[in-house]
Write a protein that holds these residues in place. Structure first.
Motif, PDB file in Angstrom:
ATOM      1  N   ASN A  99       0.929  -1.204  -0.043  1.00  0.00           N
ATOM      2  CA  ASN A  99       0.055  -0.009  -0.025  1.00  0.00           C
ATOM      3  C   ASN A  99       0.694   1.456  -0.058  1.00  0.00           C
ATOM      4  O   ASN A  99       0.312   2.288  -0.495  1.00  0.00           O
ATOM      5  CB  ASN A  99      -0.851  -0.172   1.146  1.00  0.00           C
ATOM      6  N   TYR A 100       1.995   1.189   0.739  1.00  0.00           N
ATOM      7  CA  TYR A 100       2.940   2.277   0.728  1.00  0.00           C
ATOM      8  C   TYR A 100       3.533   2.457  -0.605  1.00  0.00           C
ATOM      9  O   TYR A 100       3.538   3.727  -1.116  1.00  0.00           O
ATOM     10  CB  TYR A 100       3.905   2.042   1.698  1.00  0.00           C
ATOM     11  N   VAL A 101       3.856   1.424  -1.444  1.00  0.00           N
ATOM     12  CA  VAL A 101       4.396   1.531  -2.759  1.00  0.00           C
ATOM     13  C   VAL A 101       3.283   1.954  -3.605  1.00  0.00           C
ATOM     14  O   VAL A 101       3.704   3.072  -4.459  1.00  0.00           O
ATOM     15  CB  VAL A 101       4.636   0.125  -3.123  1.00  0.00           C
ATOM     16  N   TYR A 102       1.897   1.805  -3.403  1.00  0.00           N
ATOM     17  CA  TYR A 102       1.043   2.135  -4.263  1.00  0.00           C
ATOM     18  C   TYR A 102       0.685   3.806  -3.992  1.00  0.00           C
ATOM     19  O   TYR A 102       0.555   4.507  -5.081  1.00  0.00           O
ATOM     20  CB  TYR A 102      -0.309   1.495  -4.253  1.00  0.00           C
ATOM     21  N   GLN A 103       0.931   4.238  -2.901  1.00  0.00           N
ATOM     22  CA  GLN A 103       0.632   5.478  -2.619  1.00  0.00           C
ATOM     23  C   GLN A 103       1.860   6.334  -3.105  1.00  0.00           C
ATOM     24  O   GLN A 103       1.714   7.426  -3.616  1.00  0.00           O
ATOM     25  CB  GLN A 103       0.549   6.019  -1.061  1.00  0.00           C
ATOM     26  N   ALA A 116     -20.499   2.370 -10.481  1.00  0.00           N
ATOM     27  CA  ALA A 116     -20.738   1.118  -9.480  1.00  0.00           C
ATOM     28  C   ALA A 116     -21.766   1.226  -8.821  1.00  0.00           C
ATOM     29  O   ALA A 116     -22.101  -0.014  -8.182  1.00  0.00           O
ATOM     30  CB  ALA A 116     -19.099   0.963  -9.086  1.00  0.00           C
ATOM     31  N   GLY A 117     -22.516   2.169  -8.746  1.00  0.00           N
ATOM     32  CA  GLY A 117     -23.856   2.095  -7.748  1.00  0.00           C
ATOM     33  C   GLY A 117     -23.254   2.901  -6.501  1.00  0.00           C
ATOM     34  O   GLY A 117     -24.065   2.675  -5.343  1.00  0.00           O
ATOM     35  N   GLY A 118     -22.195   3.384  -6.164  1.00  0.00           N
ATOM     36  CA  GLY A 118     -21.661   4.236  -5.051  1.00  0.00           C
ATOM     37  C   GLY A 118     -20.372   3.475  -4.612  1.00  0.00           C
ATOM     38  O   GLY A 118     -19.954   2.405  -4.814  1.00  0.00           O
ATOM     39  N   MET A 119     -19.768   4.127  -3.302  1.00  0.00           N
ATOM     40  CA  MET A 119     -18.535   3.829  -2.712  1.00  0.00           C
ATOM     41  C   MET A 119     -18.501   2.538  -2.259  1.00  0.00           C
ATOM     42  O   MET A 119     -17.602   1.782  -2.336  1.00  0.00           O
ATOM     43  CB  MET A 119     -18.013   4.984  -2.081  1.00  0.00           C
ATOM     44  N   GLN A 170      -7.860   4.649  -9.777  1.00  0.00           N
ATOM     45  CA  GLN A 170      -7.848   3.390  -9.005  1.00  0.00           C
ATOM     46  C   GLN A 170      -7.232   3.383  -7.527  1.00  0.00           C
ATOM     47  O   GLN A 170      -7.607   3.288  -6.462  1.00  0.00           O
ATOM     48  CB  GLN A 170      -7.314   2.327  -9.713  1.00  0.00           C
ATOM     49  N   LEU A 171      -6.230   4.187  -7.681  1.00  0.00           N
ATOM     50  CA  LEU A 171      -5.162   4.334  -6.558  1.00  0.00           C
ATOM     51  C   LEU A 171      -5.943   5.496  -5.664  1.00  0.00           C
ATOM     52  O   LEU A 171      -5.557   5.319  -4.307  1.00  0.00           O
ATOM     53  CB  LEU A 171      -3.721   4.775  -6.729  1.00  0.00           C
ATOM     54  N   ALA A 209     -11.064   4.436   0.456  1.00  0.00           N
ATOM     55  CA  ALA A 209     -12.183   3.482   0.605  1.00  0.00           C
ATOM     56  C   ALA A 209     -11.434   2.196   1.029  1.00  0.00           C
ATOM     57  O   ALA A 209     -10.124   1.941   0.714  1.00  0.00           O
ATOM     58  CB  ALA A 209     -13.048   3.533  -0.428  1.00  0.00           C
ATOM     59  N   PRO A 210     -11.978   1.249   1.706  1.00  0.00           N
ATOM     60  CA  PRO A 210     -11.573  -0.032   1.903  1.00  0.00           C
ATOM     61  C   PRO A 210     -10.914  -0.627   0.678  1.00  0.00           C
ATOM     62  O   PRO A 210     -10.134  -1.501   0.750  1.00  0.00           O
ATOM     63  CB  PRO A 210     -12.618  -0.783   2.816  1.00  0.00           C
ATOM     64  N   ARG A 211     -11.929  -0.378  -0.550  1.00  0.00           N
ATOM     65  CA  ARG A 211     -11.532  -1.361  -1.600  1.00  0.00           C
ATOM     66  C   ARG A 211     -11.623  -0.251  -2.718  1.00  0.00           C
ATOM     67  O   ARG A 211     -12.497   0.617  -2.884  1.00  0.00           O
ATOM     68  CB  ARG A 211     -12.418  -2.398  -2.107  1.00  0.00           C
ATOM     69  N   THR A 212     -11.143  -0.729  -4.278  1.00  0.00           N
ATOM     70  CA  THR A 212     -11.136  -0.054  -5.000  1.00  0.00           C
ATOM     71  C   THR A 212     -11.867  -1.036  -6.139  1.00  0.00           C
ATOM     72  O   THR A 212     -11.772  -2.135  -6.064  1.00  0.00           O
ATOM     73  CB  THR A 212      -9.922   0.863  -5.483  1.00  0.00           C
ATOM     74  N   PHE A 213     -11.987  -0.194  -7.369  1.00  0.00           N
ATOM     75  CA  PHE A 213     -12.541  -1.203  -8.588  1.00  0.00           C
ATOM     76  C   PHE A 213     -11.086  -1.766  -9.272  1.00  0.00           C
ATOM     77  O   PHE A 213     -10.114  -1.783  -8.986  1.00  0.00           O
ATOM     78  CB  PHE A 213     -12.829  -0.063  -9.612  1.00  0.00           C
TER      79      PHE A 213
END
Length: 477
Positions: free
Chosen positions: A10-14, A43-46, A75-76, A82-86
């Motif tokens: 997650n740190y790398v993605y940020q 998607a119908g909401g977060m 995406q990032l 949010a807890p998850r992304t597309f």
């Protein structure tokens, strides 16, 4: 994945996101926020976005490269709030004109966006109707290359040597199958994201429609109600065109995988890219290390899809059919393509080289490497001497093989399927690059009326047709 490893990733993605956004200007930051909003709404909401999967078709052009960078930033960005992304599926159609330079550009962009180790990203390639994991080092399929060569030759002969139809139709006709496969594969996707403007979509559909009509295919008047229906219609047109092209020699391809999501959504972002000079944007030139291959095939512009090879064919056409110099034909084409080549930042040295003797040799090597055709076979294609009972055969022999004129009656017997010397059977096969049964099939065929895609104006006129309007409707513009 352990908690420590997940935290590290997650740190790398940020870090990737921060570097990405660091290359955005104000307009691009606004476009990013609007793209996030469109995806979340679709998607119908977060709360639902983590189960949403989107597709982008990536051919190596600047529009799809830019779209991909924006999608990755979206995406990032969502993952950070949010807890998850597309989920993101990136798919490439590998066709006969795709160079190693284009594949390397794709791989370089994927590496810059840190796709390869992210489980939320799928990288796919469709080659010869097969869905495969993307691998820029995988050699081209020998079977696929043979099929492409045969399709190119058959389309070239039946279009009376039309350069655009010869080089473009085989790739454009594969798009319906490509989209059906990548939208349905492994559970399918929910939405297609595209940065192409409605005008270009309309031109593509008009091209396919015109090619189908030239082959005598019945084109329905109504519009498909869904995007899935549109891809199905494109695939059906392709099958019908090849069925007409090959007749009794037609071999059906494997069916596309059924299933996937019934109502595929379309998220168009062409309006978000308006006013952004993508060719000079740091996002592409610096972050994505975008470097288009000037020898590569580009789907976005059929008139100049493969400019160097098109110039070569125009040169051969001028020399063989119009009693002009090879250089005159090349220069005429390059003059037409000048503005397009400037926009693609093709260097002047390469343009100058194309007109030279060295450029002719490079183009001939290019044709041999990608299509397996030598210069003599290309000239034969431009003459199209076998169609319509060999009405152009005498002129072709007189111009290119005067020593074979004495065998003209016997060559007609070969093409009619009558007993003839094996040496003559081998000669027509070597001269054309096609097996004898297909040459005999061409002998019985009439040329496609007008030659599909024979003029740029034809595509523009088609924009007002119901098919082109359907693209406008699907893009929401």
């Amino acid at each position: 994945m352990s908690a420590i490893h997940e935290q590290a990733m997650n740190y790398v993605y940020q870090q990737v996101l921060q570097r990405l956004i660091g290359h955005f200007n104000r307009a691009e930051r606004t476009a990013l926020q609007l793209l996030i909003q469109r995806i979340v709404v679709a998607a119908g909401g977060m709360e639902q976005v983590g189960d949403y999967k989107v597709l982008v078709a990536h051919g190596g052009g600047e529009v799809s490269s830019y779209t991909l960078a924006l999608l990755r930033a979206a995406q990032l960005s969502i993952a950070g709030r949010a807890p998850r992304t597309f989920q993101l599926r990136v798919a490439t159609l590998r066709h006969s004109g795709m160079t190693q330079g284009t594949l390397d550009t794709l791989h370089r962009g994927y590496s810059q966006l840190f796709f390869h180790d992210d489980p939320r990203v799928e990288l796919l390639m469709v080659e010869n109707h097969q869905v495969l994991p993307f691998n820029h080092q995988r050699p081209a399929s020998a079977t696929g290359r043979e099929v492409s060569q045969r399709n190119m030759l058959m389309m070239g002969h039946l279009s009376s040597g039309d350069v655009r139809a010869t080089l473009c139709n085989e790739t454009y006709l594969a798009l319906g199958d490509f989209y059906q496969r990548v939208t349905a594969w492994d559970g399918g996707v929910h939405a297609l994201v595209s940065g192409d403007c409605a005008r270009k979509q309309g031109q593509l559909l008009a091209w396919l429609k015109k090619t189908a009509q030239a082959a005598g295919v019945q084109v329905p008047a109504g519009r498909p109600a869904t995007l899935n229906g549109l891809f199905g219609r494109m695939d059906q047109w392709s099958d019908d065109i090849y069925r007409d092209l090959y007749g009794e020699h037609y071999v059906a391809k494997s069916d596309t995988s059924p299933g996937g999501h019934r109502h595929l959504a379309y998220i168009g972002i062409a309006d978000l890219l308006d006013g952004i000079d993508r060719g000079c944007a740091p996002l592409l030139t610096e972050f994505m290390a975008y470097n288009p291959d000037p020898l590569g095939f580009h789907l976005s512009h059929p008139t100049f899809a493969n400019p160097m090879l098109m110039a070569h064919l125009r040169g051969l056409q001028a020399e063989s059919l119009r009693a002009l110099d090879y250089e005159a034909g090349v220069e005429g084409f390059m003059l037409q393509a000048a503005n397009y080549l400037r926009r693609r930042q093709v260097c002047e040295a390469l343009i100058t080289q194309t007109v030279s003797r060295e450029g002719r040799a490079v183009s001939a090597q290019h044709a041999q490497r990608f299509f397996g055709l030598d210069e003599g076979q290309l000239i034969c294609l431009l003459f199209s001497p076998f169609i319509h009972h060999g009405e152009r055969l005498e002129g072709y022999l007189r111009q290119c093989h005067s020593g074979m004129l004495v065998a003209l009656p016997e060559l007609h017997k070969v093409l009619q399927g009558k007993p003839a010397a094996e040496m003559l059977q081998q000669w027509v096969t070597d001269a054309s690059g096609l097996p004898l049964p297909l040459l005999q099939h061409l002998y019985r065929k009439r040329p496609m009326p007008g030659g599909p895609g024979s003029t740029a104006r034809g595509c523009r006129q088609e924009r007002s047709t119901p098919t082109a309007d359907m693209a406008l409707q699907l893009s929401g513009r």
